[in-house]
Design a protein around this motif. Structure first.
Motif, short mmCIF file in Angstrom:
data_model
loop_
_atom_site.label_atom_id
_atom_site.label_comp_id
_atom_site.label_asym_id
_atom_site.label_seq_id
_atom_site.Cartn_x
_atom_site.Cartn_y
_atom_site.Cartn_z
N ALA A 11 0.84 -1.19 0.00
CA ALA A 11 0.00 0.00 0.00
C ALA A 11 0.88 1.24 0.00
CB ALA A 11 -0.91 0.00 1.22
N GLU A 12 0.39 2.30 -0.64
CA GLU A 12 1.10 3.58 -0.64
C GLU A 12 0.22 4.61 0.05
OE1 GLU A 12 3.27 6.15 -0.27
OE2 GLU A 12 4.38 5.00 -1.77
N MET A 13 0.63 4.98 1.27
CA MET A 13 -0.15 5.94 2.06
C MET A 13 0.71 7.12 2.48
SD MET A 13 -0.72 3.41 5.31
CE MET A 13 0.53 2.20 5.71
N GLY A 14 1.70 7.43 1.63
CA GLY A 14 2.57 8.54 1.93
C GLY A 14 3.92 8.14 2.49
N GLN A 15 4.11 6.84 2.74
CA GLN A 15 5.37 6.38 3.35
C GLN A 15 6.42 6.06 2.31
OE1 GLN A 15 3.08 4.39 2.42
NE2 GLN A 15 3.51 2.22 2.68
N MET A 27 -6.45 11.56 7.11
CA MET A 27 -7.02 12.68 6.36
C MET A 27 -8.21 12.26 5.49
SD MET A 27 -5.14 15.23 3.64
CE MET A 27 -3.90 15.70 4.86
N GLU A 28 -8.06 11.20 4.72
CA GLU A 28 -9.13 10.75 3.83
C GLU A 28 -10.17 9.97 4.62
OE1 GLU A 28 -9.76 7.90 -0.13
OE2 GLU A 28 -7.90 7.82 1.04
N PRO A 29 -11.44 10.37 4.56
CA PRO A 29 -12.47 9.58 5.25
C PRO A 29 -12.50 8.15 4.74
CG PRO A 29 -13.35 11.69 4.52
CD PRO A 29 -11.99 11.56 3.90
N LEU A 30 -12.88 7.22 5.58
CA LEU A 30 -12.99 5.83 5.17
C LEU A 30 -14.03 5.71 4.04
CD1 LEU A 30 -13.06 4.11 8.68
CD2 LEU A 30 -11.12 4.30 7.12
N GLN A 80 -4.67 -0.90 3.77
CA GLN A 80 -3.37 -1.39 4.19
C GLN A 80 -3.27 -2.90 3.98
OE1 GLN A 80 -3.52 1.54 7.91
NE2 GLN A 80 -1.61 0.40 7.92
N GLN A 81 -4.28 -3.45 3.31
CA GLN A 81 -4.39 -4.87 2.97
C GLN A 81 -4.54 -5.69 4.25
OE1 GLN A 81 -0.79 -3.66 1.36
NE2 GLN A 81 -1.06 -4.73 -0.57
N GLY A 82 -4.25 -6.97 4.18
CA GLY A 82 -4.46 -7.79 5.37
C GLY A 82 -4.14 -9.24 5.11
N TYR A 127 -4.38 4.77 -3.87
CA TYR A 127 -3.61 5.49 -2.86
C TYR A 127 -4.46 5.68 -1.60
CZ TYR A 127 -0.20 6.82 -6.46
OH TYR A 127 0.75 6.81 -7.43
N LEU A 128 -3.78 5.74 -0.46
CA LEU A 128 -4.46 5.95 0.82
C LEU A 128 -4.19 7.36 1.32
CD1 LEU A 128 -3.76 2.80 0.67
CD2 LEU A 128 -4.01 2.81 3.14
N GLY A 129 -5.22 8.04 1.72
CA GLY A 129 -5.05 9.35 2.34
C GLY A 129 -4.85 9.21 3.84
N GLY A 130 -3.85 8.44 4.22
CA GLY A 130 -3.57 8.19 5.63
C GLY A 130 -4.09 6.84 6.07
N GLY A 131 -3.29 6.14 6.85
CA GLY A 131 -3.69 4.83 7.35
C GLY A 131 -3.49 4.74 8.85
N PHE A 132 -2.22 4.74 9.29
CA PHE A 132 -1.83 4.73 10.71
C PHE A 132 -2.38 3.53 11.47
CE2 PHE A 132 -2.52 9.30 9.49
CZ PHE A 132 -1.20 9.54 9.16
#
Length: 731
Positions: free
Chosen positions: A77-81, A364-367, A387-389, A413-418
């Motif tokens: 996954a690409e979430m800014g990292q 940042m990005e709503p689910l 973030q997959q699983g 793309y993910l607008g944030g995961g954490f």
């Protein structure tokens, strides 16, 4: 690896595009689960292709066109990292590819093929969590890249009639020094041949770190231009023909069950297409998002009680203290030596409690997710930032009652995961709605209020630490008791593997209140390292020893950890002290990579606000693939840490979350960021380690320790809000 001849016809059925990716013509060279397959196939030979498909899990990590263009597939996954750059870069390094000709695409979500080694030996995962991505894929991508390079060398050797040992590669070219011949990878495509055997490259044959051309250099991230110009696609951006919209009312108390009392009225509202009942929610599907949200406001629901009913988070700490007072141990997660005996013979003992409130992910990005189920309900497409699983199809096949291969996940793309998007609840909700609305595509959106009031949080906890020293002031015993819900979510990060403490005990005492919990960046390291690092400072200061010197002695058997301490000390000019009204504090963290952080703060005694002016970090992350990106990761981690430590707080009254949006869930603002964040990366040839979760958990201890140096008083309850700071200052 696959190669592509422009203008050729596509591969005939029965081979799906998923199996064949974009290598649907010409000569194709494949990589299977065990590496590049030692065969070459003419795609027109259906029988041979069919035989290969039956024998192997086939896919492609890379494509090369005759024009020399290279496509490398990213499995994470690409979430800014930065994984969209770092993982393909590793492959390109061993392939000796010209990076300027490389483009990157998401791989299919097939863990058997694209997965890296999981936590269980022999398992494979596509799971972008726990700072495991670069470490777990480093050997996978290097081996695949090296095998691709070997095939190219072998093909050139056969084409020129020279020994392969006489050939070298450089920047997408194969070169023969004796004849001065050279051929580009693209020009070599028509002449590709497979060797009978391929080197394993598991132990030998890979590049030495000193020979890296790409790894460790300044390489711009591949996805940044599209994010800057707005062309990057997140799931929230997706619009499909005939798409309808879904929302859910999940109530205010986790576990409460709904009874809808005005279904007929809601169904008659403008644009409403369907009402779908869940055990914990009422779902609405409408023609537009606005119509769905309007209908949601109309819902009249009777809610049952649940386990969380009556629970008040700020009142629970007194009960946790009573649990900590019990003589019976909880679940022991780490034990070295005999702590009890160390306490009995100690020259001095110490004891302190540390607390932390619930924390929200605040991505940042709503689910959201988009799912289109076929009219016959036998297949589905899913567009989601995940973030997959462990299940790469995110639970959709079981909801639809179809085979996993009938579900295609298009990763966005993910607008944030954490950690929040490692959970697939929102995808599964969308699947239920899409099943009802097939074949119309459904976009499910959680509002910010949904995500907060029915959120999943980092657990609230209390840590009680007992410690002992001998007559020389040496730390001899360290007992860490964690009280809270969530298992690993609350109890991880409490080990002290890099401190030489002969007697250690870590135990977890379980409680449950029916609150939804989830991995939050660095998981248990945040609250537990806060407790550990603050306790070490308390002991050092009581012994009259400089906190850095105290840690230096503890790290005598951990040279890599000690090197980060020494470097941070030099970087921050620790021994020079601070100007009047400011002070520095230190904390060490290991979360894959090893890091020491030192901050400099001031405190407004009238308002209770803490200001972090500077943060210095020394990091040992093994081989660093992208140095500039690692520094960016550290800066982001520090800022998220400051925000959570000084501001972020979820409170629960009668089982209900009291915050609903960013007006009452406070985040760090631009004007509150440090004047500088400086990171020093320690050179290493060790295995790469994750960096995304090392900075965040060092913040609380560093700030708390600086606060003590400045004021002589201790902060022991996260977050350090102005009210709590004033209470401590005025006590």
């Amino acid at each position: 690896m696959s190669t592509k001849t422009e203008g050729a016809s596509p591969l005939p059925n029965p081979f799906s595009r998923r199996q064949f990716l974009k290598s649907s013509s010409g000569v194709a060279l494949f990589i299977g689960a065990a590496g590049i397959l030692p065969q070459i196939i003419a795609c027109k030979d259906e029988k041979k292709v069919g035989e290969l498909f039956q024998k192997h899990a086939i896919t492609a990590w890379v494509q090369i066109t005759e024009a020399g263009a290279i496509t490398i597939y990213n499995p994470a996954a690409e979430m800014g990292q930065g994984s969209m750059t770092s993982l393909p870069l590793i492959f390109a390094e061993e392939m000796d590819a010209d990076w300027s000709k490389v483009k990157v695409e998401f791989s299919p979500q097939e863990s058997d093929i694209y997965g890296s080694e999981g936590w269980v030996p022999g398992s494979k995962l596509m799971f972008t969590v726990g700072s495991r991505t670069t470490k777990s894929y480093f050997p996978v991508m290097r081996k695949a890249g090296a095998q691709a390079r070997h095939v190219l060398l072998n093909s050139a050797a056969a084409h020129w009639g020279v020994p392969i040992a006489e050939l070298t590669t450089y920047n997408s070219q194969v070169r023969h020094k004796k004849s001065t011949k050279k051929i580009s990878y693209g020009e070599l495509v028509p002449f590709l041949t497979m060797p009978n055997t391929l080197p394993d490259f598991a132990a030998v044959g890979l590049k030495k770190p000193e020979d890296f051309r790409l790894i460790g250099t300044k390489i711009p991230r591949t996805e940044i231009p599209s994010k800057v110009d707005g062309s990057a696609q997140f799931a929230i951006d997706l619009r499909l023909p005939q798409m309808v919209y879904g929302v859910l009312e999940r109530g205010k108390t986790n576990g409460a069950k709904p009874t809808l009392t005005n279904e007929t009225e809601v169904l008659s509202a403008e644009g409403v297409l369907e009402i779908v009942a869940f055990d914990y929610a009422i779902g609405i599907v409408a023609s537009t998002l606005e119509q769905a949200l309007n209908a949601k406001q109309m819902l009249k629901i009777d809610w049952s009680k649940s386990e969380a009913t009556g629970y008040n988070s700020q009142e629970i700490y007194s009960k946790y203290k009573a649990i900590a007072d019990r003589k019976t141990l909880g679940k022991i997660t780490n034990e070295i030596g005999n702590v009890e005996q160390a306490m009995q013979i100690a020259a001095k003992t110490y004891s302190s409690d540390f607390k932390n409130d619930y924390v929200y992910h605040a991505q940042m990005e709503p689910l959201n997710a988009v799912i289109r189920v076929s009219k016959d309900l036998q297949s589905a497409d899913v567009w989601v930032g995940s973030q997959q699983g462990a299940d790469t199809k995110l639970g959709v096949p079981s909801i639809l009652g179809i085979a996993p291969e009938k579900v295609k996940v298009h990763l966005q793309y993910l607008g944030g995961g954490f950690g929040r998007r490692s959970m697939s609840d929102f995808v599964q909700e969308c699947a239920h709605l899409a099943k009802k609305m097939a074949p119309l595509p459904v976009k499910l959106i959680w509002t910010r209020e949904d995500d907060l009031t029915y959120g999943t949080f980092r657990p609230l906890s209390l840590q009680r630490i007992h410690a002992s020293t001998n007559a020389q002031g040496t730390l001899t015993g360290f007992s860490h008791c964690v009280i809270g819900d969530g298992g690993h979510l609350v109890a991880s990060g409490a080990r002290n593997d890099h401190y030489d403490i002969p007697n250690q005990l870590v135990e977890w005492r379980e409680v449950s209140h029916g609150i939804r919990l989830k991995h939050w960046r660095s998981v248990g390291h945040g609250p537990n390292k806060f407790a550990i690092e603050t306790m070490l400072d308390e002991i050092a200061c009581d012994q009259g020893v400089d906190p850095v010197e105290f840690r230096r002695k503890l790290m005598k058997n951990s040279p890599r950890a000690l090197a980060t301490l020494e470097e941070a000390m030099a970087l921050s000019k620790w021994k020079e002290g601070s100007m009047a009204g400011r002070a520095k504090g230190v904390a060490f963290v290991e979360h894959g990579s090893l890091g020491t952080g030192i901050c400099e703060i001031s405190v407004n005694h009238n308002t209770g606000k803490i200001k972090v002016h500077h943060f210095w970090i020394a990091l040992d992350a093994g081989v660093i693939v992208q140095p500039e990106n690692v520094k960016a990761q550290m800066e982001g981690g520090i800022l998220m840490g400051i925000s959570s430590v000084l501001k972020e707080q979820i409170t629960i009254v009668d089982g209900k979350v009291q915050q609903s949006n960013f007006h009452d869930y406070n985040l760090l603002r631009m004007q509150e960021t440090p004047d500088s964040i400086q990171t020093s990366l320690i050179q290493s040839t060790e295995t790469p380690e994750g960096v995304g979760e090392t900075a965040t958990p060092m913040v609380a201890g560093a700030i708390a320790n600086a606060f003590f140096k400045l004021t002589g008083k201790r902060l022991r309850h996260l977050p350090f809000t102005p009210d709590r700071v004033l209470e401590v200052l005025n006590a």
